[in-house]
Design an enzyme around this catalytic site. Structure first.
Site, short mmCIF file in Angstrom:
data_model
loop_
_atom_site.label_atom_id
_atom_site.label_comp_id
_atom_site.label_asym_id
_atom_site.label_seq_id
_atom_site.Cartn_x
_atom_site.Cartn_y
_atom_site.Cartn_z
N ARG A 48 0.87 -1.19 0.00
CA ARG A 48 0.00 0.00 0.00
C ARG A 48 0.90 1.23 0.00
O ARG A 48 1.46 1.60 1.02
CB ARG A 48 -0.93 0.00 1.21
CG ARG A 48 -1.91 -1.15 1.22
CD ARG A 48 -3.03 -0.92 2.22
NE ARG A 48 -3.85 -2.09 2.37
CZ ARG A 48 -4.84 -2.46 1.55
NH1 ARG A 48 -5.10 -1.71 0.50
NH2 ARG A 48 -5.54 -3.55 1.77
N HIS A 90 2.66 -9.65 0.06
CA HIS A 90 2.29 -8.86 1.22
C HIS A 90 3.49 -8.59 2.13
O HIS A 90 3.42 -7.75 3.03
CB HIS A 90 1.19 -9.60 2.00
CG HIS A 90 0.54 -8.81 3.08
ND1 HIS A 90 0.64 -9.14 4.42
CD2 HIS A 90 -0.22 -7.69 3.03
CE1 HIS A 90 -0.04 -8.28 5.14
NE2 HIS A 90 -0.57 -7.38 4.33
#
Length: 722
Positions: A406, A466
């Site tokens: 992100r 991730h």
């Protein structure tokens, strides 16, 4: 919506869309479970209901007068945002299965239909509690502090005239009425949009139109102080202003009524591996298709007439279970706007995070001597930026490798990587395009980095990357040396100010060797199944985590010290839950600090009676993952990106990294984890029945707020690293 898309939506829904979904009649009794059968449904809490209980704990913060008032408003907005995302992803997934006739049974024994009914009922209950919190507590409290939000019946003639002028000058130019009749097809309605369904009489006939309220306009419109009947700040709701002035959009007609509605669509992006020749193109195409995702929720005003509702239901092609009537406001995410008011006495007191490095020239010298641990937000994110700045400025650095999940709307990290590439350093970045709700941002950043000459990799089609890794390669007099940063949180300055996350800077040769292999796995072709130091998913994390838990059982049986302390965001994987049940059956103390979803039931005799589960929801979002193993008196601690969920173990690239340096390991165990385990202020303990209760301290003692205590701990530490 075009004809092809509408046909696809009808095909997805299939037959039986009008069936009424039934609530589950009974819950399985865990007290009757056989300790030999760890797959019994009674041993598991439903994942969706557990998540909703987490959101309730967030709502409890909005209800708690112990928080400053605008912080309570912030929590209220977070609850609403969370619920929207829950419908867009989790409820959407259940609906897809239900519409396709898939009777999927969850580990706790509920089928798809029962899960849908239970989650909708609990969500509706929570929305009612949110509305009452605003109406009965927060709105009156704001008024007592001089922040007033008027309803239309409170407008004076002067205020009404001012708002009418404001409408014509600032709102009317951006509104677009869209008629709906045989000559005008039903308009496309965007996800999360607020709209008016307008009924008019035109040419002797009743007709309908839709007016969207643009999200670019402020929800709370300021009323000049000299007009307000109150001292302080006064606002009006945007939708009230639009409703009162809609007639300007339909001159020459008889505007009969206007009814507010809002929709939530399915945003769960699925990429077919056999169709993903170009992942960037596939994600971009999927994002465009998601604009027409099936509806998960149609929220309408209580007063909307049946005839108007029928028009919406028929054109959205939904069943009645998707409809939610409300007598209150909609789209509570906008309450974040109130938290930006300059009223510092109604907010948490600011603090100055600890700075690890004042400059960047000494960083590599420091890391050759010892590892450095940072704990955000108590430690400034500037440490990560200084690490990258050192790599940019140091002529001996020849390459930088990094994973970005992100990235955020404004990213100094990307700017620094671009600068490094422009200086001739080799830069390779894995950008995870499938990071939910950040896909467009990530595509834009990836495109910019590619144009700057950075080697950009988009990850693996069937997996999300991730893990949080940064590797710097430096050519030194005695040869190539590598330096790494491994983290539990994203490389995002904004979230590092409000999320608790751990980062480890190291030049440990065994660890950086493994990190190099992980990057080779991500950017090239690798069939490596084991790593010397790291626990890596989906390669070996599941099996190695089980082996570490089994090792703890062996220590206990041999009379050596054994204990597990796991701090993470979620525990939902049935296999991992069974591993923890077996550890408890061995007699090992298991302390779990789980912020969100926990599908494990603690306290079941003979199965989980040595397991405790607590959740802490406070000023900061607990986001770090720390796994501590007593290991017979020789403790091991891992940090990283992975929760104990099926997706983290099997469908994501995750990394857990050992903390070797004794003082850093002791800090994580004795300071961070133990402080969280003694919280009696924000901690809630999970009971066997799935409910959470306040942790009670010693009678007469002051409540212990772990996050406040950690703020004090880090403020007392010197500017030197741990």
């Amino acid at each position: 919506m075009n004809a092809t898309t509408a046909t696809k939506e009808r095909a997805v829904r299939g037959r039986g869309a009008k069936r009424r979904i039934r609530l589950p009649a009974t819950r399985t009794d865990w007290s009757q479970c056989d300790p030999a059968n760890l797959e019994h449904p009674g041993l598991y809490i439903n994942r969706e209901l557990s998540w909703l209980e987490f959101n309730q704990r967030v709502l409890n913060q909005a209800l708690d007068p112990g928080h400053p008032l605008l912080e309570r408003v912030k929590f209220l907005a977070i609850v609403a945002t969370n619920l929207d995302e829950f419908f867009m992803v989790r409820v959407a997934t259940l609906l897809k299965k239900y519409r396709a006739g898939i009777e999927d049974v969850s580990p706790d024994g509920l089928n798809t239909e029962q899960q849908l009914a239970a989650t909708r009922a609990r969500s509706s209950e929570m929305m009612g509690a949110l509305q009452r919190c605003w109406r009965e507590q927060l709105r009156p409290a704001l008024a007592s502090e001089g922040v007033h939000i008027l309803d239309p019946e409170e407008y004076t003639p002067q205020i009404a005239a001012h708002l009418a002028h404001y409408f014509r000058a600032e709102i009317l130019p951006v509104l677009t009425p869209l008629a709906f009749d045989p000559g005008h097809p039903f308009p496309y309605i965007s996800n999360l949009s607020r709209n008016f369904a307008v009924v008019v009489r035109h040419s002797g006939r009743t007709k309908f139109a839709r007016v969207k309220i643009p999200a670019t306009l402020d929800r709370f419109v300021t009323i000049p102080a000299d007009m307000s009947p109150h001292a302080g700040l006064t606002f009006a709701f945007l939708e009230d202003i639009v409703r009162a002035n809609l007639h300007h959009l339909f001159p020459g007609t008889d505007l009969q009524s206007a009814h507010l509605f809002r929709i939530i669509r399915d945003t769960d992006m699925v990429i077919q591996e056999d169709e993903a020749d170009d992942l960037l193109e596939s994600v971009d195409r999927s994002l465009k298709q998601l604009r027409y995702g099936a509806l998960c929720l149609l929220e309408v005003e209580e007063a909307m007439p049946r005839r108007v509702l029928n028009i919406l239901v028929e054109n959205f092609e939904i069943d009645e279970d998707v409809v939610l009537r409300t007598s209150e406001r909609m789209d509570w995410d906008d309450w974040h706007q109130l938290t930006r008011l300059h009223l510092p006495h109604l907010k948490d007191a600011p603090f100055s995070p600890r700075t690890i490095w004042s400059g960047y020239t000494e960083i590599f010298d420091d890391l050759r001597e010892e590892d450095v641990l940072v704990h955000h937000p108590f430690d400034s994110f500037s440490s990560v930026e200084a690490f990258l700045r050192a790599a940019i400025e140091d002529p001996q650095v020849i390459a930088i490798k990094m994973t970005l999940y992100r990235i955020g709307a404004n990213s100094p990290v990307v700017d620094m990587l671009v600068t490094a590439a422009e200086q001739g350093k080799q830069v390779a970045v894995l950008v995870e395009l499938k990071a939910r709700f950040d896909e467009r941002n990530n595509i834009a950043w990836a495109t910019r980095m590619e144009s700057a000459g950075i080697h950009v990799v988009y990850g693996i089609v069937s997996l999300k990357t991730h893990g949080k890794l940064c590797l710097i390669i430096r050519k030194e007099p005695d040869g190539i040396r590598r330096y790494a940063h491994v983290a539990t949180g994203n490389y995002n300055r904004a979230t590092a100010q409000v999320y608790t996350d751990i980062g480890l800077f190291t030049s440990d040769s065994a660890i950086v060797d493994d990190i190099s292999e992980v990057f080779n796995y991500l950017t090239g072709y690798s069939s490596r199944r084991t790593y010397d130091q790291l626990l890596v998913a989906p390669v070996s994390l599941r099996s190695q985590m089980k082996a570490l838990i089994d090792r703890e059982c062996e220590h206990h049986r041999a009379g050596r010290p054994a204990r597990l302390i796991f701090k993470l965001n979620a525990i939902a994987d049935p296999g991992m839950i069974r591993n923890l049940y077996r550890a408890s059956q061995c007699g090992i103390p298991v302390d779990l600090i789980v912020r969100g979803v926990c599908c494990l039931r603690p306290g079941i005799p003979g199965i989980s009676d040595t397991i405790t589960v607590r959740s802490i929801v406070g000023r900061f979002l607990e986001h770090s993952r720390i796994y501590s193993f007593e290991n017979g008196g020789d403790p091991e601690v891992y940090i990283g990106s992975a929760d104990l969920m099926e997706r983290n173990l099997d469908r994501r690239v995750e990394v857990l990294c050992p903390v070797h340096q004794p003082d850093l390991r002791a800090h994580l165990r004795d300071v961070v984890l133990e402080t969280l385990l003694v919280d009696t202020d924000r901690a809630r303990v999970l009971r066997t029945d799935g409910s959470y209760v306040q942790v009670n301290g010693e009678p007469g003692s002051e409540p212990i707020n772990a996050q406040k205590r950690l703020l004090d701990v880090y403020s007392m530490l010197s500017s030197s690293s741990l």
